[in-house]
Design an enzyme around this catalytic site. Structure first.
Site, short mmCIF file in Angstrom:
data_model
loop_
_atom_site.label_atom_id
_atom_site.label_comp_id
_atom_site.label_asym_id
_atom_site.label_seq_id
_atom_site.Cartn_x
_atom_site.Cartn_y
_atom_site.Cartn_z
N ARG A 244 11.39 3.71 3.41
CA ARG A 244 10.93 2.78 4.46
C ARG A 244 12.12 1.94 4.88
O ARG A 244 12.90 1.49 4.04
CB ARG A 244 9.83 1.87 3.93
CG ARG A 244 9.56 0.69 4.87
CD ARG A 244 8.36 -0.10 4.51
NE ARG A 244 7.13 0.63 4.81
CZ ARG A 244 5.92 0.09 4.73
NH1 ARG A 244 5.78 -1.16 4.36
NH2 ARG A 244 4.85 0.80 5.01
N ARG B 125 0.79 -1.22 0.00
CA ARG B 125 0.00 0.00 0.00
C ARG B 125 0.83 1.28 0.00
O ARG B 125 0.58 2.19 -0.78
CB ARG B 125 -0.94 0.04 1.22
CG ARG B 125 -2.26 -0.66 0.99
CD ARG B 125 -2.77 -1.24 2.30
NE ARG B 125 -1.88 -2.32 2.70
CZ ARG B 125 -2.03 -3.58 2.31
NH1 ARG B 125 -3.06 -3.91 1.59
NH2 ARG B 125 -1.18 -4.52 2.67
N THR B 126 1.80 1.36 0.87
CA THR B 126 2.51 2.64 1.00
C THR B 126 3.29 2.95 -0.28
O THR B 126 3.19 4.05 -0.83
CB THR B 126 3.44 2.62 2.23
OG1 THR B 126 2.66 2.24 3.36
CG2 THR B 126 4.05 3.98 2.49
N LYS C 82 25.93 -4.93 -3.10
CA LYS C 82 27.40 -4.94 -3.23
C LYS C 82 28.05 -4.31 -2.00
O LYS C 82 29.25 -4.11 -1.96
CB LYS C 82 27.81 -4.13 -4.46
CG LYS C 82 27.26 -4.63 -5.76
CD LYS C 82 27.80 -3.75 -6.90
CE LYS C 82 27.06 -3.98 -8.19
NZ LYS C 82 27.34 -2.92 -9.17
N HIS D 282 5.14 5.92 11.47
CA HIS D 282 4.59 5.72 10.13
C HIS D 282 3.64 6.91 9.92
O HIS D 282 2.42 6.76 9.90
CB HIS D 282 3.87 4.37 10.05
CG HIS D 282 3.58 3.91 8.65
ND1 HIS D 282 3.57 4.75 7.56
CD2 HIS D 282 3.29 2.67 8.17
CE1 HIS D 282 3.28 4.05 6.48
NE2 HIS D 282 3.11 2.77 6.83
C1 NCD Z 1 2.08 -1.35 7.87
C2 NCD Z 1 3.55 -1.13 8.12
O1 NCD Z 1 4.38 -1.35 7.24
O2 NCD Z 1 3.84 -0.66 9.21
N1 NCD Z 1 1.68 -1.39 6.56
C3 NCD Z 1 1.21 -0.25 5.98
O3 NCD Z 1 1.97 0.61 5.64
N2 NCD Z 1 -0.12 -0.10 5.83
C4 NCD Z 1 1.42 -2.34 8.73
C5 NCD Z 1 1.95 -3.73 8.84
O4 NCD Z 1 2.90 -4.13 8.17
O5 NCD Z 1 1.35 -4.46 9.63
#
Ligand code: NCD
Length: 312
Positions: free
Chosen positions: A111, A62-63, A90, A139
């Site tokens: 991320r 999703r993100t 590498k 997040h």
């Molecule tokens: C989440 C995350 O990566 O923190 N996913 C998201 O971005 N909606 C939640 C998760 O992984 O449980």
């Protein structure tokens, strides 16, 4: 570094921690998101000629894809680091990787499994950095989306009763959501989780200092009838230092249909997704299920965010 907490306005702003944003700024973002949802953004392509980089050092559906979709809908182009086929394999450092993305793009979405990685990236990069989730606390864009969804479905965030259910120790979505609530005036906030998944002491202290009284130690069955919003997360198996600890809590909570039937008719269920076994498919067809809307609105929300940061 682009601009952070001291920033006034959105232009070139880093998005590292939801606590860096005021209530007024969040409401401004939600207003812009409403406009994006209505217009779709395509008509004017305000980000034509811009390049957004996505650098995901952890899995994401999703993100990453909603940021990509948002950028494309605004007329920007997107480059993706694809960590597993980049020079990281590498042995290139995170810092050098960020320096390259800074040179090749106008904004970086990052991320990372380590807490502080997005802040570190923002200190290296003169281009704005958006935290797409780092470690187990932050997040911020998910928290913005969660609050936006509540605002859209319930008319606002204030005055409601919330239960945040599940992995309150490792789920950064749950912690960010709790931090986000401190910007508003909820009526009551319950934290419902197994003992092993209680929030870290440091998080509890920070919430308290920010004026959020998180009521712990209640069972969902006892309170379900009072709730306006149930926010549930999966157990973050991958963050457990010891797999046997995970085994102790696996399957320890479940928002099933029999529980949901006891909720108020207009109580909504949010989940950042992905779900595993804590939220069965049988709930999807109930009027309480709001999680697919929540995920879908990730695109207009991230459109609004990119537009505010890249074009003001
Ligand atoms: C989440 C995350 O990566 O923190 N996913 C998201 O971005 N909606 C939640 C998760 O992984 O449980």
């Amino acid at each position: 570094m682009a601009q952070r907490a001291e920033a006034s306005g959105w232009k070139n702003r880093d998005v590292i921690d939801i606590l860096d944003f005021s209530r007024e700024e969040l409401l401004e973002l939600f207003g812009e998101t409403d406009r994006m949802l209505e217009e779709g953004g395509r008509s004017s392509e305000p980000l034509k000629g811009k390049i957004v980089a996505t650098a995901f050092f952890e899995p994401s559906t999703r993100t990453r894809l909603s940021f990509t979709s948002a950028a494309l809908r605004l007329g920007a182009n997107v480059i993706d680091l694809s960590a597993e086929v980049s020079s990281l394999v590498k042995g290139e450092s995170f810092a050098d990787t960020i320096r390259m993305l800074e040179a090749y793009s106008d904004l970086i979405v990052v991320r990372h499994p380590s807490e502080g990685a997005a802040l570190f990236a923002s200190e290296i990069s003169s281009k704005p950095v958006i935290n797409g989730g780092d470690g187990s606390q932050h997040h911020p864009t998910q928290a913005m989306l969660d609050l936006y969804t509540i605002t859209r479905l319930k008319g606002g965030v204030d005055g409601l009763t919330y239960a945040v259910v599940g992995d309150l120790k490792y789920a950064r979505t749950a912690t960010s959501f709790l931090y986000a609530l401190t910007k508003f005036r909820p009526k009551k906030v319950y934290g419902v989780c197994p003992e092993l998944l209680r929030p870290r002491q440091e998080v509890l202290k920070r919430l308290e200092a920010l004026g959020l009284n998180l009521e712990m130690g209640v069972g969902l069955e006892e309170i379900v009838g009072e709730l306006d919003v149930i926010y549930v997360t999966r157990i973050q198996k991958e963050r457990f230092p010891d797999p046997s600890e995970y085994e102790k809590v696996r399957g320890s909570y479940r928002i099933g249909r029999s529980l949901v039937e006891k909720a108020k008719p207009d109580c909504i269920i949010l989940h950042p997704l992905p779900r595993v076994d804590e939220l069965p498919y049988e709930v999807d067809s109930t009027p309480h299920a709001a999680y697919f809307k929540q995920a879908a609105w990730g695109v207009p929300l991230r459109m609004a965010l990119l537009k505010l940061i890249l074009s003001g």
